[in-house]
Design a protein around this motif. Structure first.
Motif, short mmCIF file in Angstrom:
data_model
loop_
_atom_site.label_atom_id
_atom_site.label_comp_id
_atom_site.label_asym_id
_atom_site.label_seq_id
_atom_site.Cartn_x
_atom_site.Cartn_y
_atom_site.Cartn_z
N GLY A 139 0.82 -1.22 0.00
CA GLY A 139 0.00 0.00 0.00
C GLY A 139 0.85 1.26 0.00
O GLY A 139 0.57 2.21 -0.76
N LEU A 140 1.90 1.27 0.82
CA LEU A 140 2.72 2.50 0.90
C LEU A 140 3.50 2.72 -0.38
O LEU A 140 3.70 3.86 -0.81
N THR A 141 3.97 1.65 -1.01
CA THR A 141 4.69 1.83 -2.28
C THR A 141 3.76 2.45 -3.32
O THR A 141 4.15 3.38 -4.04
N ALA A 142 2.52 1.93 -3.38
CA ALA A 142 1.56 2.50 -4.34
C ALA A 142 1.35 3.98 -4.03
O ALA A 142 1.37 4.84 -4.93
N ALA A 143 1.18 4.30 -2.73
CA ALA A 143 0.95 5.70 -2.34
C ALA A 143 2.16 6.56 -2.67
O ALA A 143 2.04 7.70 -3.15
N TYR A 144 3.35 6.02 -2.42
CA TYR A 144 4.60 6.75 -2.68
C TYR A 144 4.71 7.10 -4.17
O TYR A 144 4.99 8.24 -4.54
N GLU A 145 4.43 6.12 -5.01
CA GLU A 145 4.54 6.35 -6.46
C GLU A 145 3.43 7.29 -6.96
O GLU A 145 3.68 8.15 -7.79
N LEU A 146 2.22 7.10 -6.46
CA LEU A 146 1.10 7.91 -6.95
C LEU A 146 1.21 9.37 -6.50
O LEU A 146 0.87 10.28 -7.26
#
Ligand SMILES: Cc1cc2nc3c(=O)[nH]c(=O)nc-3n(C[C@H](O)[C@H](O)[C@H](O)COP(=O)(O)OP(=O)(O)OC[C@H]3O[C@@H](n4cnc5c(N)ncnc54)[C@H](O)[C@@H]3O)c2cc1C
Length: 475
Positions: free
Chosen positions: A16-23
């Protein structure tokens, strides 16, 4: 008008955090909703008895360039290379893991060695063709005797079912390209011909625990305008025409967004939906997880044993793995003179052990660590602490795909819902797989191009031989 989408991400673990980081890097409006009070999920780090610990051993490794690039981008120079020492404890003996020939020969009787060679030869001539179960798959590669010595007891402790009920997918994901021939070759010749260190010897570890990766991601997400809401557990998912309209947490707060990424347990996601095909719901109820209980012990010694962690195969004790946080990197010990050990116990919801009190668990752990003689009789246990991780391991029971695949196909029909992550997509992920899922879902949302997310970690190559150098991975 901005073409950027609003995105809600359920869960602040690695996926979840990787997706948030990239987005958030691309300017999307992102809200992460996390049920606990911290980031990192199962890969978080936290303070305990004045030191830093992880949830059991957390070695980051990947042979995938985009995952390693992200690790470096986030962690920068705040990591160190840790020398790896891990062993198997079986029948009162320590076996180096990965196996080393001299050590194996020293620990086994001539009769056992003959049995290993004989059962391997037997397998080559009379082996089964159909390798659907973990037991058949491993026996085919290594022979029956090695299967019984090095795979059976540990796997049955971990999964809680017999090896002939475990699907061969698990072996294919984790030990795919090893065969007895390759293992013996590596044991005889080791890494000598290779001037580079491999992940067998060393791994990169953030100086303040594995969770530092996710703490740094969280800071970047907030700096770029994203938000992370803590202590909010998503319970209900309102669905209209295969579109998620809203989410509701356990306190009744309602959230809406254009896109939903879910890393909450797949089974609970489906059970929380306002509208769902009954057949799919029934199939999802056949999928189940195994729980982990971690018991931390602070011992008044700084020299117990040299391993980062030990796999405990011996059937006479209940725990299956012990981590020694003294042997990772000095910055997590914070100049304290004591050692923190973490012992892992696995159980299903209905098993007695899952209902044990903290006191019962501390007592059991202390008894077992002394049974194995891993702390000296003169050493005292100063403090204990217990952590329970429900739904930690998705169980790959034989035939589980017959239940999972229709669920996956059903979810693919949703217009704005993307389940990813370890329990989010019912995959036995390591951090790198969950990070990759996070990167790819962000890419899919940005570009609109399907990234085939459900195929991640279905057929991964064995990665241990990836080379690393002093500045990191050398891909
Ligand atoms: C003992 C142990 C040892 C491990 N060792 C290693 C290792 O050596 N190397 C390695 O790479 N990996 C290791 N792993 C695996 C690694 O921890 C996981 O692969 C990784 O954490 C998975 O990330 P994730 O984001 O998919 O899931 P998670 O880390 O589980 O994150 C999911 C998040 O969602 C939150 N959540 C769940 N339900 C809800 C809800 N309803 N509403 C809101 N939030 C919710 C959870 O609180 C959690 O924060 C280990 C795991 C364990 C338990």
């Amino acid at each position: 008008m901005s073409d950027k989408k609003s995105v809600i991400i359920i869960g602040a673990g690695p996926a979840g955090l990787t997706a948030a980081y990239e987005l958030t890097k691309k300017g999307n409006k992102v809200t992460v909703i996390e049920s606990t009070g911290s980031v990192g999920g199962m890969a978080k780090s936290f303070e305990l008895f004045g030191q830093i610990v992880d949830c059991g051993p957390h070695r980051f490794f990947s042979s995938d360039k985009i995952v390693n690039d992200l690790f470096h981008e986030v962690v920068e120079d705040d990591y160190t290379l840790v020398n790896r020492l891990t062993r198997i404890y079986y029948k009162n003996k320590f076996f180096d893991y990965p196996l080393k020939l001299g050590n194996v020969l020293k620990n086994l009787s001539p009769l056992e060695i003959i049995q290993i060679l004989w059962s391997y030869a037997f397998q080559r001539v009379f082996g089964k063709k159909n390798l659907d179960t973990f037991e058949d798959w491993v026996t085919d590669k290594f022979g029956k005797k090695l299967f019984q010595m090095f795979f059976k007891t540990y796997s049955e402790k971990l999964w809680g079912i017999s090896c002939d009920q475990i699907d061969s997918d698990w072996a294919a994901q984790r030990i795919k390209k090893l065969s007895l021939y390759e293992a013996v070759k590596a044991a005889i010749f080791g890494n000598k011909g290779n001037k580079h260190k491999t992940l067998v010897d060393q791994f990169a570890y953030p100086k303040h625990g594995t969770g530092e990766v996710y703490e740094k991601m969280a800071r970047s997400i907030i700096d770029k305008g994203g938000e992370i809401l803590f202590n909010k557990k998503i319970k209900e998912i309102e669905v209209v025409d295969k579109t998620v309209k809203s989410l509701t947490d356990e306190n009744g707060i309602v959230y809406t967004a254009d896109i939903i990424i879910s890393t909450m347990p797949l089974t609970l996601l489906l059970q929380g939906m306002s509208v769902i095909d009954q057949n799919i719901l029934n199939l999802s109820k056949k999928l189940y997880f195994r729980n982990t209980t971690l018991v931390y012990l602070e011992v008044d010694s700084n020299q117990l044993f040299p391993d980062n962690w030990i796999y405990v195969h011996s059937p006479e004790v209940k725990h299956g793995r012990i981590t020694n946080f003294r042997n990772w990197c000095p910055s997590i010990n914070k100049e304290k003179d004591t050692t923190i050990l973490c012992m892992e116990f696995w159980s299903f919801d209905h098993e007695e052990l899952w209902g044990y009190s903290d006191e019962q668990l501390a007592e059991l752990a202390a008894k077992e660590i002394r049974t194995l003689n891993l702390i000296q009789t003169s050493s005292n246990i100063l403090n204990t602490s217990v952590m329970r991780i429900p739904k930690c391991y998705p169980v790959y029971e034989t035939g589980y795909m017959e239940n999972l695949q229709p669920v996956v196909d059903y979810l693919k029909g949703f217009k704005n819902l993307y389940p990813i992550g370890r329990y989010g997509s019912f995959k036995y992920n390591n951090q790198d797989h969950s990070i990759l899922m996070g990167i790819l879902i962000a890419r899919q949302i940005e570009t609109g191009r399907d990234q085939n997310l459900w195929s991640i970690n279905t057929d991964s190559d064995y990665q241990e031989q990836t080379e690393i150098n002093l500045t990191g991975y050398n891909i």
